[in-house]
Design an enzyme around this catalytic site. Sequence first.
Site: not given
Ligand code: S3P
Length: 428
Positions: A26, A166, A168, A314, A341, A388
């Site tokens: 980010r 999520s 993301q 995670d 994942k 992981r």
């Molecule tokens: C992340 C969000 C999570 C996480 C990933 C990093 C992020 O994924 O598992 O390792 O940086 O926004 P999801 O958004 O698919 O849950």
Amino acid sequence: MDRILNRAKHIKGEINVSADKSISHRAIILSALANGDSQITNLLKAEDTDSTCRCFSQMGISIKQQGNKLAVSGKGLQGLKEPESILDCGNSGTTMRLLCGLLSGQQFFSVLAGDKSLSRRPMSRVIQPLRLMGAEITGRNNSKYAPLAIKGSKLHGISYQSPVASAQVKTALLLAGLNAEGATIISEKTPTRDHTERMLAAMGADLVVDSKEIRLYPGRDLEPQDFLVPGDISSAAFFLVLASIVPGSELMIRNVGINPTRDGIIEALKLMGAKLNIENQRVFGGETVADIVVSSAELKAVNIEGDMIPRLIDELPVLAVAMAAAQGRSTVKNAEELRVKETDRINAIVIELEKMGVDIIEQPDGFIVTGSRDNLKATEVDSWGDHRIAMSLAVAAQVCHGETKISNSQAVSISFPEFWDLLAQITS
Ligand code: S3P
């Protein structure tokens, strides 16, 4: 690459783990969008963040190492240039999904591609809501998978609740919303990591966050920042479990981010009876950071489900290792997201821990582990190319009698290249 590991006598010392991966991605992206030069201290240097940096260099952003800082020259919300070739996101789902949101509202054409694992991960979770905003994205297999082709277009804000928890997806929509007309409103059934909201607010975005929803109003430029990235709790988790299960251990992990949307592993381990002391708590860069002292303990079984899952998603593979070394029957439920994942992590951890003699049963949305101290067998296991899984198996290997061989151990470089050195440094 194979790695041979032996049982540890104990774990002792003091370490700093690698920088937070989510915050690092980010920081690069938001710096590129700011009006002017940002500096990022302690950015994660690993394959996933290298992928994000490479994509922004291809879009005309200057990213330079200056001493221990990274200098990023932001070009504003519409200042990226059309890349001349595909943007290779490597293994990084965060890079691909976040860029998908951002590039939907840039007025040029782009293609996002990734490695074999990333090309199998679901992309419709971002494509569908982005299309509702007016995005023009197509992908392989009816727009389910990468490669993705994006024709930048004029976007408009939407009100959206994602069916999957999520961060993301949430971040992709917020990045699209920065260049959309009207407000982008996102509500979450279960809260997910909130680094984007914190960083956008610090940069002067017009953002309102309350317990029900996040509202982003476009129109404000982002101010450049001095970002300081804390240590990654997802990387610290391997060492929290390690020092808990190896008898006679005491370990200090410095500078760990303990954002409340990410600290489920601390809560879960405490419920199991782990001895964790959170010390020297302070706030930097809008994130709470602490030093964690962990010493070995007789762990007991625990049940993990519901709202807790996104707070430790995670960390579930390494939590399975803690469960294997704990007395009694532990369960993980509502964690079907683990199947999409970098690998199907439910299947991967069940198969590999079974090879080590663990009583673990696969469930559609998690697993059941009947653990007991000293029941793990040294054998040959495989990381499945997943960072992981590799590190979780390395932790398990420290309580096995004899020699464990982990194949595809190089996968750790995705998020934690110094993992093997740190492990050797504190293990005797
Ligand atoms: C992340 C969000 C999570 C996480 C990933 C990093 C992020 O994924 O598992 O390792 O940086 O926004 P999801 O958004 O698919 O849950």
